[in-house]
Each structure stands twice: as C-alpha cells, then as structure tokens.
Design a protein around this motif. Structure first.
Motif, short mmCIF file in Angstrom:
data_model
loop_
_atom_site.label_atom_id
_atom_site.label_comp_id
_atom_site.label_asym_id
_atom_site.label_seq_id
_atom_site.Cartn_x
_atom_site.Cartn_y
_atom_site.Cartn_z
N PHE A 148 17.14 5.03 3.39
CA PHE A 148 16.10 6.21 2.29
C PHE A 148 14.68 5.30 1.73
CE2 PHE A 148 20.35 6.85 1.85
CZ PHE A 148 21.02 8.11 2.87
N LYS A 203 8.46 9.33 13.25
CA LYS A 203 8.98 8.72 11.43
C LYS A 203 9.82 7.23 11.65
CE LYS A 203 9.58 13.01 9.10
NZ LYS A 203 10.01 13.81 7.73
N TRP A 204 9.53 6.89 12.78
CA TRP A 204 10.14 5.63 12.85
C TRP A 204 9.26 4.87 12.62
CZ3 TRP A 204 10.06 4.84 19.27
CH2 TRP A 204 10.78 5.84 19.08
N PHE A 225 16.80 7.10 15.78
CA PHE A 225 17.74 9.21 15.33
C PHE A 225 18.17 8.63 13.60
CE2 PHE A 225 18.30 7.43 20.02
CZ PHE A 225 17.74 9.08 20.47
N LYS A 226 17.28 8.26 13.26
CA LYS A 226 17.89 8.27 11.76
C LYS A 226 18.82 7.34 10.89
CE LYS A 226 15.13 11.98 11.16
NZ LYS A 226 13.67 11.49 10.97
N PHE A 227 19.11 6.64 11.81
CA PHE A 227 20.31 4.84 11.35
C PHE A 227 20.84 4.55 12.57
CE2 PHE A 227 22.40 8.43 14.59
CZ PHE A 227 23.27 7.30 15.71
N ASN A 229 15.30 3.19 12.24
CA ASN A 229 14.46 4.69 11.94
C ASN A 229 14.88 5.97 12.65
OD1 ASN A 229 15.38 6.79 9.97
ND2 ASN A 229 13.21 7.78 10.11
N LEU A 244 21.92 3.59 7.37
CA LEU A 244 21.16 4.87 6.94
C LEU A 244 20.18 4.15 5.93
CD1 LEU A 244 23.68 7.30 6.45
CD2 LEU A 244 22.12 7.46 8.03
#
Length: 182
Positions: A182, A97-98, A150-152, A148, A180
């Motif tokens: 979204f 999800k990069w 490691f999601k952050f 994105n 972060l």
C-alpha cells in the motif's frame, strides 16, 4: 550432549528503510556471520540460496545450494522501489499504476585454514562435488522488476554479475512474488 563437534555460530542482521520523498524508498538488509569452530562441511555457512521462482527477501536467486562454503560471511541486499517515478511519465503505465523496482545483492565469504579441506587434507571435511571456496571477488547479482501488476504481483528479471563460469548455474532468470503493498 556428547557429540564429536562443537559448533558456535554467530550472526548479526540489520534492516533499514530510507524514504526518498518522490523517488520512492530504499530497503537495505545486511547480514554477517561466523562459524567459530573447526567443523565438517554440513556445519559450514552456505549462502541463502533460493532455487525457486518465488522472490524471497534476503536470499540469492541465482546461486546454487552449497555453491560456496564459508565460515565467515557478509551479505548485502538493496532494493529500490521507485514508486512509479519513471512509469508515471508513460500514460498507459501510469493508468495501470505499475511501479519499478531495482535490486542488488552481494555476498563475500571466506574460509579459514582450519575448515579448508585443501589445507587440512582430511577426507571427512571434503566438500561435495560442485561446492567450493569463494575467490577474492564477492558474488553479485542484480535485478529490475515491475510490481503492482494486477495490484498484487511482482515480476523481476534477475541476472548473475560474476562467477558465471561455474558448472550447472543459471546466469539469468525471471522471478515473481505475490504480495499486497500500500
């Protein structure tokens, strides 16, 4: 308050986000400013230089502090977040999800004769070594990045497009930030 210099500085900034449906979004951040009085060099406008490895919005990553001295300027920062438009076509990257990011920053500034030490010939107004006046071309830098992680985390590869012959400058580099989204 009895000072020797009057300083009247005006700045205008504009921010706009454009949503492009499946192609992500484009964020535009523009600024313009003017120093109206004759002032010594510490009161002139210097570009918003970011010499750290952390990405900050509206700041130039590859420019040195006091590299350019201006009393009028216009800058533009454009960031295009493609929201995975390219990476979602590659199976491993789609699973991670990069998202890809492309950026461009430019600055154009001028120095009027009243603040130019080459024209006035006064030592008090002389620039420090390594500083100077921008030429006819605007300063430009570009970046490509991945967010994105490691999601952050976001990593950008940034390079300077012109004014590459100035002494002591970085021509390219890696910058990062943690946020972060979204």
């Amino acid at each position: 308050l009895g000072g020797d210099y009057a300083s009247n500085y005006t700045e205008l900034s504009v921010t706009k986000r454009f949503w492009l449906n499946s192609c992500g979004r484009i964020d535009i951040y523009g600024r313009a400013g003017a120093q109206w009085n004759r002032v010594p060099f510490p009161l002139l406008i210097t570009p918003a230089a970011n010499n750290s490895y952390i990405i900050q919005r509206g700041m130039f990553n590859m420019i040195n502090n006091m590299e350019f001295m201006n009393d009028r300027f216009v800058s533009l920062d454009v960031q295009w977040d493609l929201s995975g438009k390219l990476f979602n076509r590659i199976p491993l990257l789609k699973h991670l999800k990069w998202r890809e990011v492309i950026g461009f920053k430019t600055l154009y500034g001028t120095l009027t004769d009243k603040n130019n030490p080459m024209k006035t010939g006064e030592g008090l107004y002389a620039f420090p070594v390594g500083s100077g006046v921008m030429g006819r071309a605007p300063y430009m830098e570009a970046s490509v990045g991945i967010e994105n992680i490691f999601k952050f985390m976001r990593l950008d590869y940034v390079w300077r497009l012109n004014y590459r012959d100035h002494p002591g400058i970085q021509k390219r580099g890696i910058r990062c930030t943690m946020s972060l989204s979204f």
